[in-house]
Motif scaffolding. Sequence first.
Motif, short mmCIF file in Angstrom:
data_model
loop_
_atom_site.label_atom_id
_atom_site.label_comp_id
_atom_site.label_asym_id
_atom_site.label_seq_id
_atom_site.Cartn_x
_atom_site.Cartn_y
_atom_site.Cartn_z
N PRO A 263 0.87 -1.18 -0.03
CA PRO A 263 0.10 0.16 0.01
C PRO A 263 0.80 1.29 0.15
O PRO A 263 2.05 1.13 0.51
CB PRO A 263 -0.91 0.05 1.33
CG PRO A 263 -0.69 -1.68 1.56
CD PRO A 263 0.63 -1.91 1.16
N SER A 264 0.47 2.32 -0.48
CA SER A 264 1.28 3.57 -0.66
C SER A 264 0.49 4.68 0.04
O SER A 264 -0.80 4.83 0.20
CB SER A 264 1.43 3.93 -2.30
OG SER A 264 2.24 3.17 -2.71
N LEU A 265 1.33 5.73 0.43
CA LEU A 265 0.82 6.91 0.94
C LEU A 265 1.33 7.98 -0.03
O LEU A 265 2.73 8.20 -0.06
CB LEU A 265 1.15 7.29 2.40
CG LEU A 265 0.75 8.58 3.09
CD1 LEU A 265 -0.46 8.88 2.76
CD2 LEU A 265 1.50 8.70 4.38
N HIS B 53 -5.56 1.60 -3.82
CA HIS B 53 -4.39 0.89 -3.32
C HIS B 53 -3.68 1.81 -2.35
O HIS B 53 -2.63 1.48 -1.91
CB HIS B 53 -3.62 0.28 -4.44
CG HIS B 53 -2.97 1.37 -5.15
ND1 HIS B 53 -3.77 2.39 -5.86
CD2 HIS B 53 -1.62 1.78 -5.27
CE1 HIS B 53 -2.81 3.37 -6.34
NE2 HIS B 53 -1.57 2.95 -6.08
N ALA B 54 -4.30 3.03 -2.50
CA ALA B 54 -3.21 3.96 -1.73
C ALA B 54 -4.20 5.23 -1.02
O ALA B 54 -5.36 5.34 -1.43
CB ALA B 54 -2.28 4.66 -2.69
N LYS B 55 -3.67 6.04 -0.23
CA LYS B 55 -4.24 7.13 0.49
C LYS B 55 -3.24 8.37 -0.20
O LYS B 55 -2.22 8.27 0.02
CB LYS B 55 -4.22 7.05 1.72
CG LYS B 55 -4.74 8.40 2.44
CD LYS B 55 -6.52 8.45 2.50
CE LYS B 55 -6.80 9.31 3.02
NZ LYS B 55 -8.26 9.50 3.04
N CYS B 56 -4.19 9.42 -0.79
CA CYS B 56 -3.41 10.57 -1.49
C CYS B 56 -3.95 11.71 -0.28
O CYS B 56 -5.22 11.97 -0.43
CB CYS B 56 -3.90 10.94 -2.66
SG CYS B 56 -2.95 12.22 -3.51
N VAL B 57 -3.15 12.37 0.34
CA VAL B 57 -3.26 13.51 1.18
C VAL B 57 -2.42 14.78 0.64
O VAL B 57 -1.29 14.43 0.24
CB VAL B 57 -3.27 13.40 2.56
CG1 VAL B 57 -4.10 12.13 2.94
CG2 VAL B 57 -1.88 12.80 2.94
N ASP B 58 -2.75 15.84 0.66
CA ASP B 58 -1.77 16.99 0.56
C ASP B 58 -1.11 17.47 1.82
O ASP B 58 -1.31 16.84 3.03
CB ASP B 58 -2.67 18.33 -0.08
CG ASP B 58 -3.72 18.71 1.14
OD1 ASP B 58 -3.40 18.58 2.39
OD2 ASP B 58 -4.92 19.28 0.60
N HIS B 59 -0.16 18.33 1.74
CA HIS B 59 0.69 18.45 2.75
C HIS B 59 0.05 19.12 4.07
O HIS B 59 0.72 19.12 5.09
CB HIS B 59 1.93 19.48 2.50
CG HIS B 59 2.78 18.98 1.52
ND1 HIS B 59 2.31 18.94 0.06
CD2 HIS B 59 4.01 18.55 1.58
CE1 HIS B 59 3.62 18.41 -0.70
NE2 HIS B 59 4.39 18.10 0.28
#
Length: 383
Positions: A309-311, A329-335
């Motif tokens: 899994p990816s962040l 398959h991943a979680k995408c968040v901004d800074h």
Amino acid sequence: MQKKIKDRKIVVVNQAVNYLTIGLCNAFAEKINKVALITGSIHEQGEKLNEAISVFRINKWEERPAWKKMISYLWGCVQILCLLLTKFRGYEVLFVSLPPMGYLLSIILPNRCSMLIWDVYPDVFKITGMGESHPIYRFWGYLNKIAFKKSHRLFTIGNQMADLLSKYVDKDKILITPIWSIFQSNKRVSKEKNPFVKKQELNGKFIVQYSGNIGLTHNVEVVLELAEMMKNYENILFQIIGRGPRVPYLKSLVNDKGLPNCQFLPFQSDEMFPYSLSAADLGVVILDETTSKGSVPSKSYNLMSFGIPSLYIASKDSELNDYAEKYEHAKCVDHKSLEEAVDFIINLKNDRDFLEEYSENAIEASKYYRRSNADKIVELYLA
């Protein structure tokens, strides 16, 4: 066996060749009788370069310091231009990656030229604070319009990058062709049998791993921010593997903040790399928000191929965010949303089913980023 095309000759230009360029050259060699490569270095990893491909050497790409890197780029361009005007005057040309301004030579070349764009310039310069009004930015953008319009084929690797390139050329001309992983199947090594885990004494640890360059434009501080937010969570280790001029500074930050949950390691050898990657429970991929649309790190595909899994730390208009939403398959968040990242890490660590779901989705996603994509690029090129 299909007969090769004998009346066409192509030379691929890339100052620093890796597995992607090797795969591309080999795919061309399956179709075209004469294939050549202009490069400063070749790093064979996962696939060897076909011996039938003629290799012509130029100066190597220098990673640092910045002034030395720029000189290596410019001198490389001079050498490339001389070779294309003499030795390869009758060849078709495909520019790939480095030097980043190399494809602009197509403006003055008589050859039929094409480009495969992995990083969009001058937009990448925004990471340094350069604005669109800067003379270099404006001039490079102007040259892009000429080079892309003149190009025989113009490839890029995703929809968001195609949107970015459409500032310089009609989007209908852009061919979207994904790239691929070093690893072509899930050969992840279990922690129980992993020599890297044993050597680094990682048994019982949940590993959040960043592996890659640590240069002036790589915001690896975000990993330390996460580590600081989670320093009271037992058995979660933030592992930073790589090299670059900012490593001493990052290590000093860890000492100043008193973060016992961080580990720094140098880049691993090609032989050890599959084991170090296998050790990760979660892989971290970071893109600066100002350039998120203009790049996709190849490590994204390596993580997929191992079912890790990816962040993704990137903006919502990035290719990485599209991947996360499409494949889950991943979680995408901004800074600015690292609390979401913390919750994601905790859920992965504490919920085995949740972790397995993301892992299986990563493996499924990797099926779209296989070596066969090189063959598809060549098919589109020859169409």
